[in-house]
Design a protein around this motif. Structure first.
Motif, PDB file in Angstrom:
ATOM      1  N   PHE A  44      17.429  -0.067   3.991  1.00  0.00           N
ATOM      2  CA  PHE A  44      17.563  -0.771   5.256  1.00  0.00           C
ATOM      3  C   PHE A  44      18.030   0.184   6.353  1.00  0.00           C
ATOM      4  CE2 PHE A  44      20.437  -2.820   8.290  1.00  0.00           C
ATOM      5  CZ  PHE A  44      19.547  -3.668   8.922  1.00  0.00           C
ATOM      6  N   LEU A  45      19.070   0.985   6.066  1.00  0.00           N
ATOM      7  CA  LEU A  45      19.579   1.935   7.056  1.00  0.00           C
ATOM      8  C   LEU A  45      18.512   2.947   7.449  1.00  0.00           C
ATOM      9  CD1 LEU A  45      23.192   2.658   5.743  1.00  0.00           C
ATOM     10  CD2 LEU A  45      22.546   1.409   7.811  1.00  0.00           C
ATOM     11  N   ALA A  46      17.774   3.446   6.466  1.00  0.00           N
ATOM     12  CA  ALA A  46      16.720   4.416   6.768  1.00  0.00           C
ATOM     13  C   ALA A  46      15.632   3.783   7.627  1.00  0.00           C
ATOM     14  CB  ALA A  46      16.125   4.967   5.474  1.00  0.00           C
ATOM     15  N   ASN A  47      15.189   2.585   7.266  1.00  0.00           N
ATOM     16  CA  ASN A  47      14.140   1.904   8.043  1.00  0.00           C
ATOM     17  C   ASN A  47      14.626   1.578   9.457  1.00  0.00           C
ATOM     18  OD1 ASN A  47      12.278   1.992   5.962  1.00  0.00           O
ATOM     19  ND2 ASN A  47      12.895   0.007   5.152  1.00  0.00           N
ATOM     20  N   MET A  48      15.848   1.061   9.560  1.00  0.00           N
ATOM     21  CA  MET A  48      16.400   0.725  10.861  1.00  0.00           C
ATOM     22  C   MET A  48      16.521   1.982  11.720  1.00  0.00           C
ATOM     23  SD  MET A  48      20.209  -0.406  11.953  1.00  0.00           S
ATOM     24  CE  MET A  48      20.715   1.174  11.372  1.00  0.00           C
ATOM     25  N   SER A  49      16.994   3.059  11.136  1.00  0.00           N
ATOM     26  CA  SER A  49      17.164   4.305  11.881  1.00  0.00           C
ATOM     27  C   SER A  49      15.829   4.838  12.380  1.00  0.00           C
ATOM     28  CB  SER A  49      17.861   5.347  11.015  1.00  0.00           C
ATOM     29  OG  SER A  49      19.152   4.906  10.673  1.00  0.00           O
ATOM     30  N   HIS A  50      14.817   4.782  11.516  1.00  0.00           N
ATOM     31  CA  HIS A  50      13.493   5.230  11.941  1.00  0.00           C
ATOM     32  C   HIS A  50      12.958   4.352  13.071  1.00  0.00           C
ATOM     33  CE1 HIS A  50      12.630   8.517   9.261  1.00  0.00           C
ATOM     34  NE2 HIS A  50      13.024   7.805   8.225  1.00  0.00           N
ATOM     35  N   GLU A  51      13.174   3.047  12.972  1.00  0.00           N
ATOM     36  CA  GLU A  51      12.695   2.130  14.001  1.00  0.00           C
ATOM     37  C   GLU A  51      13.396   2.362  15.334  1.00  0.00           C
ATOM     38  OE1 GLU A  51      10.128   0.022  13.879  1.00  0.00           O
ATOM     39  OE2 GLU A  51       9.751   0.769  11.860  1.00  0.00           O
TER      40      GLU A  51
END
Length: 189
Positions: A44-51
Motif C-alpha cells: 500500500f505504501l509503495a503504491n500510494m507513494s508511486h501515485e
C-alpha cells in the motif's frame, strides 16, 4: 524387574500437551497473519507513494519550466518556495518507498558514478531559502582536490545529505549551517 530380570510392571508418566499444541498453532497463525499484514502495508505504501510521486514530478517539472520565464521578485520567491517544498515532499515520498523496499527485502544499493559537488549544490539550492527564512547562513564547503566522480548510491547520498541539512536547519537557531565534503584519505587520489 524381578530377581531374574523379568519385567513385572512399569510406570507411565503422561503429560497432556493439548494446550501447548493449541498455543503453538495460534502463534503460527498469528505470525502468518502479521506477515501478510506487513506485506499489505508495504505494498500500500509503495503504491500510494508511486501515485503521489507521479503528479508531484509533473508539478516540479512545470515549476522548472516556469522558472525559465522572467518573474517578478515576489513571483520568483513564490516559485522557489513551491520548488523547494516539492523537492522536500519528493524526498519524503522516496523515504517511504525505501522503507517499503527494506521491509520486502528488495532494497539493494545502486552503485553509479556521481559528481559529489553536484549533490551538495542540489541540497544547497533546495534548502537555501529555508535557511534564509530562519535567518541562517547556509554554506557549502569543499576541499580543493575533490574528485569529479565517486561511485556510490546517488539516491541514498542525496537522502542522507537532505536529511542532515533539514535537521541542521530545524535545530539551529542562529548562525550558519555548513554542508561539506571531506576526503578521508588523500593518498588514494
Amino acid at each position: 524387574r524381578d530377581l531374574d530380570g523379568d519385567v513385572m510392571g512399569f510406570y507411565v508418566a503422561v503429560t497432556d500437551i493439548t494446550e501447548r499444541h493449541r498455543t503453538q498453532v495460534a502463534l503460527e497463525s498469528a505470525r502468518v497473519a502479521a506477515n501478510q499484514a506487513s506485506r499489505a502495508k508495504s505494498e500500500f505504501l509503495a503504491n500510494m507513494s508511486h501515485e503521489i510521486r507521479t503528479p508531484l514530478t509533473a508539478i516540479l517539472g512545470y515549476a522548472d519550466l516556469i522558472a525559465q520565464e522572467p518573474l517578478s521578485g515576489t513571483g520568483q520567491k513564490h516559485l522557489d518556495t513551491v520548488r523547494r517544498n516539492g523537492k522536500h515532499l519528493l524526498s519524503v515520498i522516496n523515504d517511504v518507498l525505501d522503507l517499503s523496499r527494506i521491509e520486502d527485502g528488495t532494497d539493494a544499493p545502486e552503485l553509479l558514478g556521481l559528481d559529489p559537488a553536484e549533490v551538495l549544490w542540489e541540497v544547497y539550492d533546495t534548502f537555501q531559502m529555508r535557511a534564509e527564512d530562519k535567518g541562517l547562513e547556509l554554506r557549502v564547503e569543499m576541499p580543493p582536490k575533490l574528485p569529479d566522480s565517486v561511485v556510490c548510491d546517488p539516491q541514498r547520498l542525496r537522502q542522507i545529505a537532505f536529511n542532515l541539512v533539514a535537521n541542521a536547519i530545524k535545530f539551529t537557531d542562529r548562525g550558519r549551517v555548513a554542508l561539506g565534503l571531506r576526503i578521508a584519505d588523500e593518498d588514494t587520489l
